[in-house]
Design a protein around this motif. Structure first.
Motif, PDB file in Angstrom:
ATOM      1  N   ILE A  40      -0.089   2.632 -13.052  1.00  0.00           N
ATOM      2  CA  ILE A  40      -0.276   1.269 -12.535  1.00  0.00           C
ATOM      3  C   ILE A  40      -0.715   0.352 -13.671  1.00  0.00           C
ATOM      4  O   ILE A  40      -1.628   0.679 -14.422  1.00  0.00           O
ATOM      5  N   ASN A  41      -0.047  -0.800 -13.775  1.00  0.00           N
ATOM      6  CA  ASN A  41      -0.386  -1.745 -14.843  1.00  0.00           C
ATOM      7  C   ASN A  41      -1.389  -2.788 -14.348  1.00  0.00           C
ATOM      8  O   ASN A  41      -1.619  -2.923 -13.148  1.00  0.00           O
ATOM      9  N   PRO A  42      -1.991  -3.537 -15.260  1.00  0.00           N
ATOM     10  CA  PRO A  42      -3.026  -4.507 -14.869  1.00  0.00           C
ATOM     11  C   PRO A  42      -2.558  -5.601 -13.914  1.00  0.00           C
ATOM     12  O   PRO A  42      -3.375  -6.175 -13.193  1.00  0.00           O
ATOM     13  N   SER A  43      -1.260  -5.896 -13.866  1.00  0.00           N
ATOM     14  CA  SER A  43      -0.792  -6.957 -12.958  1.00  0.00           C
ATOM     15  C   SER A  43      -0.769  -6.517 -11.501  1.00  0.00           C
ATOM     16  O   SER A  43      -0.631  -7.340 -10.610  1.00  0.00           O
ATOM     17  N   ARG A  44      -0.919  -5.204 -11.261  1.00  0.00           N
ATOM     18  CA  ARG A  44      -0.999  -4.655  -9.902  1.00  0.00           C
ATOM     19  C   ARG A  44       0.170  -5.091  -9.018  1.00  0.00           C
ATOM     20  O   ARG A  44      -0.010  -5.536  -7.899  1.00  0.00           O
ATOM     21  N   ASP A  45       1.388  -4.912  -9.528  1.00  0.00           N
ATOM     22  CA  ASP A  45       2.568  -5.268  -8.741  1.00  0.00           C
ATOM     23  C   ASP A  45       3.302  -4.036  -8.212  1.00  0.00           C
ATOM     24  O   ASP A  45       4.465  -4.094  -7.864  1.00  0.00           O
ATOM     25  N   GLU A  46       2.578  -2.926  -8.114  1.00  0.00           N
ATOM     26  CA  GLU A  46       3.151  -1.692  -7.601  1.00  0.00           C
ATOM     27  C   GLU A  46       3.195  -1.692  -6.077  1.00  0.00           C
ATOM     28  O   GLU A  46       2.551  -2.497  -5.423  1.00  0.00           O
ATOM     29  N   VAL A  47       3.963  -0.738  -5.550  1.00  0.00           N
ATOM     30  CA  VAL A  47       3.989  -0.476  -4.112  1.00  0.00           C
ATOM     31  C   VAL A  47       3.377   0.909  -3.923  1.00  0.00           C
ATOM     32  O   VAL A  47       3.850   1.881  -4.509  1.00  0.00           O
ATOM     33  N   GLY A  68      -8.815 -11.625  -5.646  1.00  0.00           N
ATOM     34  CA  GLY A  68      -9.663 -12.761  -5.967  1.00  0.00           C
ATOM     35  C   GLY A  68      -9.520 -13.250  -7.390  1.00  0.00           C
ATOM     36  O   GLY A  68     -10.144 -14.225  -7.783  1.00  0.00           O
ATOM     37  N   GLU A  69      -8.676 -12.572  -8.188  1.00  0.00           N
ATOM     38  CA  GLU A  69      -8.547 -12.948  -9.590  1.00  0.00           C
ATOM     39  C   GLU A  69      -7.462 -13.997  -9.843  1.00  0.00           C
ATOM     40  O   GLU A  69      -7.353 -14.527 -10.942  1.00  0.00           O
ATOM     41  N   PHE A  79      -0.803  -6.296   3.311  1.00  0.00           N
ATOM     42  CA  PHE A  79      -0.824  -7.254   2.214  1.00  0.00           C
ATOM     43  C   PHE A  79      -2.294  -7.528   1.924  1.00  0.00           C
ATOM     44  O   PHE A  79      -2.977  -8.165   2.721  1.00  0.00           O
ATOM     45  N   MET A  80      -2.793  -7.044   0.789  1.00  0.00           N
ATOM     46  CA  MET A  80      -4.204  -7.145   0.442  1.00  0.00           C
ATOM     47  C   MET A  80      -4.439  -8.431  -0.343  1.00  0.00           C
ATOM     48  O   MET A  80      -3.851  -8.628  -1.404  1.00  0.00           O
ATOM     49  N   SER A  81      -5.280  -9.309   0.205  1.00  0.00           N
ATOM     50  CA  SER A  81      -5.566 -10.576  -0.448  1.00  0.00           C
ATOM     51  C   SER A  81      -6.920 -11.103  -0.005  1.00  0.00           C
ATOM     52  O   SER A  81      -7.350 -10.855   1.123  1.00  0.00           O
ATOM     53  N   THR A  82      -7.558 -11.848  -0.886  1.00  0.00           N
ATOM     54  CA  THR A  82      -8.790 -12.520  -0.514  1.00  0.00           C
ATOM     55  C   THR A  82      -8.503 -13.827   0.219  1.00  0.00           C
ATOM     56  O   THR A  82      -9.403 -14.402   0.822  1.00  0.00           O
ATOM     57  N   TYR A  83      -7.239 -14.288   0.173  1.00  0.00           N
ATOM     58  CA  TYR A  83      -6.844 -15.500   0.890  1.00  0.00           C
ATOM     59  C   TYR A  83      -6.357 -15.106   2.283  1.00  0.00           C
ATOM     60  O   TYR A  83      -5.403 -14.340   2.409  1.00  0.00           O
ATOM     61  N   PRO A  84      -6.992 -15.626   3.330  1.00  0.00           N
ATOM     62  CA  PRO A  84      -6.635 -15.220   4.700  1.00  0.00           C
ATOM     63  C   PRO A  84      -5.156 -15.415   5.041  1.00  0.00           C
ATOM     64  O   PRO A  84      -4.594 -14.628   5.795  1.00  0.00           O
ATOM     65  N   THR A 108      -0.759 -18.843  -7.506  1.00  0.00           N
ATOM     66  CA  THR A 108      -0.281 -17.576  -8.062  1.00  0.00           C
ATOM     67  C   THR A 108      -0.201 -16.513  -6.965  1.00  0.00           C
ATOM     68  O   THR A 108       0.771 -15.760  -6.890  1.00  0.00           O
ATOM     69  N   SER A 109      -1.192 -16.469  -6.108  1.00  0.00           N
ATOM     70  CA  SER A 109      -1.176 -15.507  -4.998  1.00  0.00           C
ATOM     71  C   SER A 109      -0.022 -15.795  -4.049  1.00  0.00           C
ATOM     72  O   SER A 109       0.621 -14.864  -3.546  1.00  0.00           O
ATOM     73  N   ALA A 110       0.269 -17.079  -3.812  1.00  0.00           N
ATOM     74  CA  ALA A 110       1.398 -17.446  -2.949  1.00  0.00           C
ATOM     75  C   ALA A 110       2.709 -16.946  -3.559  1.00  0.00           C
ATOM     76  O   ALA A 110       3.572 -16.421  -2.843  1.00  0.00           O
TER      77      ALA A 110
END
Length: 161
Positions: A52-59, A81-82, A129-134, A87-89
């Motif tokens: 897994i790379n730092p951008s965390r774009d894995e499935v 939260g980073e 879908f894991m996100s800090t944005y509801p 960017t999250s969108a």
């Protein structure tokens, strides 16, 4: 959505996992190269955290049991939260667009497993879908692997099904 190309897919079965065993625990780590478009799938009893790379774009996906029923549980890290909202969108949009390709690649890669346990083609796929944005933090039913078992014409699986 990108088109699934089995020629750009590499699969590695990790220690303790074969083409047909075990069902639980059976975990999938799907990563990719933005430069080449190649997909890399590790199937094991644990996730391939080292891939897994730092951008965390894995499935990340795994088979789970609820009572007597099995389901496929997917985790996508939209953000922790980073990232900014914009960017999250964008990450959320990309995950949603590319997830059918990822599920098709997983189904294709583990085709002997599904041939051994054909009832798993009807098991629900639950995507987190894991996100800090509801607005992006969601748990959704994405159907079953049966709808992602479409392989390119002429592929080995297409000819043998």
């Amino acid at each position: 959505m990108s088109t699934f190309d089995p020629e750009k897919l590499s699969v590695e079965f990790m220690e303790g996992t074969t083409a047909t065993e075990p069902i639980i625990p059976r975990r999938y780590t799907l990563t990719h190269s933005d430069l080449t478009g190649e997909l890399f799938l590790n199937i094991g009893t644990n996730y391939a955290w080292g891939k897994i790379n730092p951008s965390r774009d894995e499935v990340l996906g795994e088979w789970r049991q609820c009572g007597t029923a099995l389901f496929f549980d997917v985790c996508l890290y939209v953000d922790q939260g980073e990232f900014s909202l914009s960017t999250s969108a964008k990450r959320n949009e990309i995950f949603r667009r590319e997830l059918p390709l990822a599920l098709n690649a997983i189904r294709y890669s583990d085709r002997y497993f599904f041939k051994t346990y054909p009832y798993l083609d009807q098991a629900p796929i639950i995507v987190n879908f894991m996100s800090t944005y509801p607005q992006f933090a969601r748990r959704e039913n994405w159907g079953t692997f049966e709808s992602f078992a479409t392989f390119p014409k002429g592929s080995l699986t297409e000819r043998n099904n």
